[in-house]
Design a protein around this motif. Sequence first.
Motif, PDB file in Angstrom:
ATOM      1  N   ASP A 175       2.996 -15.441   0.761  1.00  0.00           N
ATOM      2  CA  ASP A 175       1.705 -14.921   1.199  1.00  0.00           C
ATOM      3  C   ASP A 175       1.463 -13.502   0.687  1.00  0.00           C
ATOM      4  OD1 ASP A 175       1.064 -17.229   2.470  1.00  0.00           O
ATOM      5  OD2 ASP A 175       1.380 -16.483   4.511  1.00  0.00           O
ATOM      6  N   LEU A 176       2.515 -12.683   0.676  1.00  0.00           N
ATOM      7  CA  LEU A 176       2.373 -11.320   0.171  1.00  0.00           C
ATOM      8  C   LEU A 176       2.186 -11.320  -1.342  1.00  0.00           C
ATOM      9  CD1 LEU A 176       5.018  -9.363   2.305  1.00  0.00           C
ATOM     10  CD2 LEU A 176       2.570  -9.708   2.735  1.00  0.00           C
ATOM     11  N   ARG A 177       2.867 -12.203  -2.034  1.00  0.00           N
ATOM     12  CA  ARG A 177       2.668 -12.329  -3.483  1.00  0.00           C
ATOM     13  C   ARG A 177       1.231 -12.718  -3.787  1.00  0.00           C
ATOM     14  NH1 ARG A 177       7.475 -12.915  -6.546  1.00  0.00           N
ATOM     15  NH2 ARG A 177       6.266 -13.977  -8.133  1.00  0.00           N
ATOM     16  N   ARG A 178       0.701 -13.635  -2.979  1.00  0.00           N
ATOM     17  CA  ARG A 178      -0.674 -14.077  -3.184  1.00  0.00           C
ATOM     18  C   ARG A 178      -1.649 -12.923  -2.962  1.00  0.00           C
ATOM     19  NH1 ARG A 178      -4.593 -16.262  -5.738  1.00  0.00           N
ATOM     20  NH2 ARG A 178      -6.191 -17.281  -4.471  1.00  0.00           N
ATOM     21  N   ALA A 179      -1.417 -12.114  -1.930  1.00  0.00           N
ATOM     22  CA  ALA A 179      -2.277 -10.958  -1.683  1.00  0.00           C
ATOM     23  C   ALA A 179      -2.240  -9.989  -2.867  1.00  0.00           C
ATOM     24  CB  ALA A 179      -1.845 -10.250  -0.399  1.00  0.00           C
ATOM     25  N   ALA A 180      -1.049  -9.773  -3.407  1.00  0.00           N
ATOM     26  CA  ALA A 180      -0.930  -8.881  -4.566  1.00  0.00           C
ATOM     27  C   ALA A 180      -1.654  -9.454  -5.779  1.00  0.00           C
ATOM     28  CB  ALA A 180       0.542  -8.647  -4.891  1.00  0.00           C
ATOM     29  N   GLN A 181      -1.619 -10.768  -5.953  1.00  0.00           N
ATOM     30  CA  GLN A 181      -2.279 -11.402  -7.092  1.00  0.00           C
ATOM     31  C   GLN A 181      -3.781 -11.150  -7.119  1.00  0.00           C
ATOM     32  OE1 GLN A 181      -1.191 -15.501  -6.705  1.00  0.00           O
ATOM     33  NE2 GLN A 181       0.852 -15.236  -7.591  1.00  0.00           N
ATOM     34  N   VAL A 182      -4.394 -11.035  -5.943  1.00  0.00           N
ATOM     35  CA  VAL A 182      -5.845 -10.824  -5.881  1.00  0.00           C
ATOM     36  C   VAL A 182      -6.192  -9.362  -5.602  1.00  0.00           C
ATOM     37  CG1 VAL A 182      -6.213 -13.197  -5.113  1.00  0.00           C
ATOM     38  CG2 VAL A 182      -6.026 -11.382  -3.398  1.00  0.00           C
ATOM     39  N   SER A 183      -5.187  -8.484  -5.684  1.00  0.00           N
ATOM     40  CA  SER A 183      -5.384  -7.054  -5.394  1.00  0.00           C
ATOM     41  C   SER A 183      -6.008  -6.855  -4.014  1.00  0.00           C
ATOM     42  CB  SER A 183      -6.262  -6.406  -6.476  1.00  0.00           C
ATOM     43  OG  SER A 183      -5.627  -6.473  -7.727  1.00  0.00           O
ATOM     44  N   GLY A 184      -5.525  -7.648  -3.064  1.00  0.00           N
ATOM     45  CA  GLY A 184      -6.060  -7.575  -1.708  1.00  0.00           C
ATOM     46  C   GLY A 184      -4.954  -7.481  -0.685  1.00  0.00           C
ATOM     47  N   ARG A 185      -5.241  -7.998   0.507  1.00  0.00           N
ATOM     48  CA  ARG A 185      -4.286  -7.939   1.614  1.00  0.00           C
ATOM     49  C   ARG A 185      -4.382  -9.219   2.420  1.00  0.00           C
ATOM     50  NH1 ARG A 185      -7.650  -4.289   1.404  1.00  0.00           N
ATOM     51  NH2 ARG A 185      -8.758  -4.927   3.298  1.00  0.00           N
ATOM     52  N   LEU A 186      -3.330  -9.549   3.125  1.00  0.00           N
ATOM     53  CA  LEU A 186      -3.448 -10.590   4.131  1.00  0.00           C
ATOM     54  C   LEU A 186      -4.355 -10.063   5.236  1.00  0.00           C
ATOM     55  CD1 LEU A 186       0.208 -11.900   4.619  1.00  0.00           C
ATOM     56  CD2 LEU A 186      -1.612 -12.884   3.227  1.00  0.00           C
ATOM     57  N   GLY A 187      -5.258 -10.909   5.702  1.00  0.00           N
ATOM     58  CA  GLY A 187      -6.181 -10.463   6.735  1.00  0.00           C
ATOM     59  C   GLY A 187      -6.346 -11.510   7.812  1.00  0.00           C
TER      60      GLY A 187
ATOM     61  N   TRP B 187     -14.426 -10.117   2.792  1.00  0.00           N
ATOM     62  CA  TRP B 187     -14.806  -9.042   1.876  1.00  0.00           C
ATOM     63  C   TRP B 187     -14.907  -7.711   2.619  1.00  0.00           C
ATOM     64  CZ3 TRP B 187     -15.103 -10.416  -3.210  1.00  0.00           C
ATOM     65  CH2 TRP B 187     -15.190 -11.787  -3.480  1.00  0.00           C
ATOM     66  N   GLY B 188     -14.477  -6.646   1.956  1.00  0.00           N
ATOM     67  CA  GLY B 188     -14.560  -5.323   2.548  1.00  0.00           C
ATOM     68  C   GLY B 188     -13.381  -5.034   3.449  1.00  0.00           C
ATOM     69  N   HIS B 189     -13.569  -4.102   4.374  1.00  0.00           N
ATOM     70  CA  HIS B 189     -12.487  -3.735   5.287  1.00  0.00           C
ATOM     71  C   HIS B 189     -13.064  -3.315   6.629  1.00  0.00           C
ATOM     72  CE1 HIS B 189     -13.400   0.557   4.830  1.00  0.00           C
ATOM     73  NE2 HIS B 189     -13.516   0.339   3.537  1.00  0.00           N
ATOM     74  N   GLY B 190     -12.196  -3.260   7.617  1.00  0.00           N
ATOM     75  CA  GLY B 190     -12.596  -2.889   8.971  1.00  0.00           C
ATOM     76  C   GLY B 190     -12.642  -1.388   9.153  1.00  0.00           C
ATOM     77  N   PRO B 191     -12.629  -0.935  10.412  1.00  0.00           N
ATOM     78  CA  PRO B 191     -12.764   0.502  10.681  1.00  0.00           C
ATOM     79  C   PRO B 191     -11.594   1.344  10.170  1.00  0.00           C
ATOM     80  CG  PRO B 191     -12.259  -0.713  12.697  1.00  0.00           C
ATOM     81  CD  PRO B 191     -12.576  -1.731  11.649  1.00  0.00           C
ATOM     82  N   ILE B 192     -10.409   0.748  10.040  1.00  0.00           N
ATOM     83  CA  ILE B 192      -9.268   1.494   9.494  1.00  0.00           C
ATOM     84  C   ILE B 192      -9.190   1.233   7.998  1.00  0.00           C
ATOM     85  CG2 ILE B 192      -6.760   1.776   9.541  1.00  0.00           C
ATOM     86  CD1 ILE B 192      -6.792   1.025  12.461  1.00  0.00           C
ATOM     87  N   ARG B 193      -9.399   2.267   7.228  1.00  0.00           N
ATOM     88  CA  ARG B 193      -9.434   2.112   5.773  1.00  0.00           C
ATOM     89  C   ARG B 193      -8.015   1.865   5.248  1.00  0.00           C
ATOM     90  NH1 ARG B 193     -13.209   3.252   2.086  1.00  0.00           N
ATOM     91  NH2 ARG B 193     -14.465   4.331   3.663  1.00  0.00           N
ATOM     92  N   PRO B 194      -7.786   0.755   4.568  1.00  0.00           N
ATOM     93  CA  PRO B 194      -6.436   0.463   4.050  1.00  0.00           C
ATOM     94  C   PRO B 194      -6.119   1.331   2.835  1.00  0.00           C
ATOM     95  CG  PRO B 194      -7.984  -1.212   3.323  1.00  0.00           C
ATOM     96  CD  PRO B 194      -8.753  -0.312   4.259  1.00  0.00           C
ATOM     97  N   HIS B 195      -4.835   1.482   2.578  1.00  0.00           N
ATOM     98  CA  HIS B 195      -4.443   2.195   1.357  1.00  0.00           C
ATOM     99  C   HIS B 195      -3.887   1.205   0.342  1.00  0.00           C
ATOM    100  CE1 HIS B 195      -0.191   1.911   2.411  1.00  0.00           C
ATOM    101  NE2 HIS B 195      -0.440   2.447   3.585  1.00  0.00           N
ATOM    102  N   ARG B 196      -3.716   1.639  -0.849  1.00  0.00           N
ATOM    103  CA  ARG B 196      -3.408   0.719  -1.952  1.00  0.00           C
ATOM    104  C   ARG B 196      -1.994   0.165  -1.905  1.00  0.00           C
ATOM    105  NH1 ARG B 196      -2.236   4.185  -7.332  1.00  0.00           N
ATOM    106  NH2 ARG B 196      -1.296   6.030  -6.399  1.00  0.00           N
ATOM    107  N   PHE B 197      -1.135   0.698  -1.042  1.00  0.00           N
ATOM    108  CA  PHE B 197       0.222   0.172  -0.945  1.00  0.00           C
ATOM    109  C   PHE B 197       0.339  -0.920   0.128  1.00  0.00           C
ATOM    110  CE2 PHE B 197       1.791   4.662  -2.232  1.00  0.00           C
ATOM    111  CZ  PHE B 197       1.384   4.428  -3.532  1.00  0.00           C
ATOM    112  N   GLU B 198      -0.739  -1.242   0.800  1.00  0.00           N
ATOM    113  CA  GLU B 198      -0.704  -2.221   1.887  1.00  0.00           C
ATOM    114  C   GLU B 198      -1.007  -3.623   1.370  1.00  0.00           C
ATOM    115  OE1 GLU B 198      -1.899  -0.425   6.160  1.00  0.00           O
ATOM    116  OE2 GLU B 198      -3.522  -0.402   4.691  1.00  0.00           O
TER     117      GLU B 198
END
Length: 275
Positions: A54-66, A104-115
Amino acid sequence: MRLHDWLEANGRIRHVEEAVAAGFTRYAVRGAIARKEVGRIRRSWLALPGAPFDLRRAAQVSGRLGCLSAARHHGLWTLDDGRRHLCVPRNASRFDPRDDVVHWGHGPIRPHRFELVDPVVNALIDIADCQPLDSALATWESALRTGAVSVGLLRQLPMRSSAAQRIRRGASQLSDSGIESIPYARLCRSGLAVEQQVRLDGHPVDLLVEGCVVVQVDGYEFHRSKGQRQRDIAQDRRLVLMGFVVFRYDYETVLYDWETIEREVRTAVAVAAVR
């Protein structure tokens, strides 16, 4: 320490910049990749073969598990919908969503690029909009129960979603488990007066409906010993002798045969009203 060993000790998948911050040179990183000691996902992520898919998949799309996927990762109770949920930036493009649910997008806590996993609060807000009210409420209450969030924090956060605002108003810490939150929400919605964790006969009961019907819920994760089972049955008998109608339901019945539960509880309330 080798880069391989560092990754092994840090979740098996990390951003390149984290490796550099840990003291590995970019030359060392390129060498480890060339020797196939570690793999590269897109340009920014390093991973070992055993890294969580699941984490590999998130990295593949330059995103995060949500949403539900992030909630499960954080150890919260969820009602699994059988799909992976990903969060990606609003301007993301050039990726195949496959069978994943994309937020799409993000919630009130802005994620950083290492997440690679959305913060708990962001996941809860996505769940409010994505999932049925009952199961979303159960996950929110799981977050409160485990201390992943607090009532005070939720009150302060901006929530544009009307679904999230509604769940925030109704969420409490009284349910012992996620599977208990669901019947509470559903019985309340049916117009019945429901109280949680009321003490009767010296012990709390899961739900007290209209002051006369006790509903006890045995969760899937609650593996009782023989002695515990005997104590539960004995308590049920004492409550019956005190004049209460007592129903005990298991996980499967709550999730897959709700019509039976609601019919039995409403009928018992009607019968009690004419006594």
